[in-house]
Design an enzyme around this catalytic site. Structure first.
Site, PDB file in Angstrom:
ATOM      1  N   TYR A  60      -0.187  49.898  82.856  1.00 56.81           N
ATOM      2  CA  TYR A  60      -0.985  48.702  82.579  1.00 56.81           C
ATOM      3  C   TYR A  60      -2.407  49.074  82.171  1.00 56.81           C
ATOM      4  O   TYR A  60      -2.910  48.621  81.135  1.00 56.81           O
ATOM      5  CB  TYR A  60      -1.000  47.826  83.823  1.00 56.81           C
ATOM      6  CG  TYR A  60      -1.813  46.556  83.692  1.00 56.81           C
ATOM      7  CD1 TYR A  60      -1.318  45.454  83.003  1.00 56.81           C
ATOM      8  CD2 TYR A  60      -3.075  46.449  84.275  1.00 56.81           C
ATOM      9  CE1 TYR A  60      -2.055  44.286  82.894  1.00 56.81           C
ATOM     10  CE2 TYR A  60      -3.820  45.283  84.177  1.00 56.81           C
ATOM     11  CZ  TYR A  60      -3.305  44.204  83.487  1.00 56.81           C
ATOM     12  OH  TYR A  60      -4.039  43.056  83.383  1.00 56.81           O
ATOM     13  N   VAL A  74       5.876  37.824  71.956  1.00 58.05           N
ATOM     14  CA  VAL A  74       5.041  38.655  71.079  1.00 58.05           C
ATOM     15  C   VAL A  74       5.736  39.938  70.657  1.00 58.05           C
ATOM     16  O   VAL A  74       5.271  40.617  69.730  1.00 58.05           O
ATOM     17  CB  VAL A  74       3.679  38.983  71.741  1.00 58.05           C
ATOM     18  CG1 VAL A  74       2.912  37.698  72.056  1.00 58.05           C
ATOM     19  CG2 VAL A  74       3.858  39.835  73.003  1.00 58.05           C
TER      20      VAL A  74
END
Length: 233
Positions: free
Chosen positions: A152, A54
């Site tokens: 994250y 991606v």
């Protein structure tokens, strides 16, 4: 037959999501940046492997060109950097955002022309309960080393904002208004990303994703959900 793409699906929650969507009769494209691992997982599930990093504009452009149809997009590919906030480097933060945020935008925008043509298009952004500002600021114990995951968690909070912004933009465009986009949190699932210390199975973790990927016409859009319902932002 509906066509679904799951990114980062050669293992873990992504692989389980691909399996369950295939069980529901969809033609599933299993995206993986590692072609060998992707092909192995796809053979096991009886689905179609596609090479997709991606963060690689070439991969994203090639996929958008090759696909003839898409009804469901599950943005599952994810990255993590483990470090306490005071020692987290900008490079660690950047590499996490490249996958979890910028990669989602690249893939989603490239595939919008296909989703626009679908009768019932669905986008599911795989987020995290640790992305909830409400729960985090309230001192929720998420399990594991959540305090070491600023990169994250903050990237998933940004992903949630992408979900809201996409939903609002789609609603204002008659050609996109039928697209439903939501964020799903699988919970603390035992996967490679946490050293398999999670307390939920991949089957349990995929529930919310599958629910949102198969929403009916009266389903929500622009929300954040787990398998029990809405999650506070």
């Amino acid at each position: 037959m509906a066509v679904a793409l799951v990114t980062g699906a050669n293992k873990g929650i992504g692989k389980e999501t691909a399996r369950q969507l295939a069980e529901r009769g969809m033609e599933v494209l299993l995206g993986s940046r590692d072609p060998e691992r992707g092909e192995r997982a796809a053979r096991e599930l009886g689905v179609t492997p596609v090479r997709l990093d991606v963060t690689d504009p070439g991969d994203v452009a090639a996929l958008a060109k090759d696909l003839g149809r898409l009804d469901v997009l599950v943005n599952n590919a994810g990255a993590i950097a483990v470090a306490p906030a005071p020692s987290l480097t900008s490079d660690q933060l950047r590499s996490t955002y490249e996958v979890n945020v910028f990669g989602v935008v690249a893939v989603t925008n490239a595939l919008l022309p296909l989703l626009r043509r679908s009768a019932a298009p669905r986008i599911v952004n795989v987020s995290s309960t640790t992305a909830s500002l409400t729960l985090t600021s309230g001192g929720t114990d998420f399990g594991g080393d959540a305090h070491l995951r600023m990169a994250y968690s903050s990237s998933k909070a940004a992903l949630n904002m992408l979900t809201v912004q996409y939903a609002q933009a789609f609603a204002q465009d008659p050609e996109l208004a039928h697209i439903k986009v939501n964020s799903a949190t699988p919970g603390y699932v035992a996967t490679d990303i946490n050293g398999h210390r999670g307390v939920r199975t991949v089957e349990e973790g995929a529930r919310a994703i599958i629910d949102l990927a198969t929403l009916g016409a009266d389903g929500p859009t622009g929300g954040f959900f787990n398998d029990k319902g809405p999650v506070p932002w």
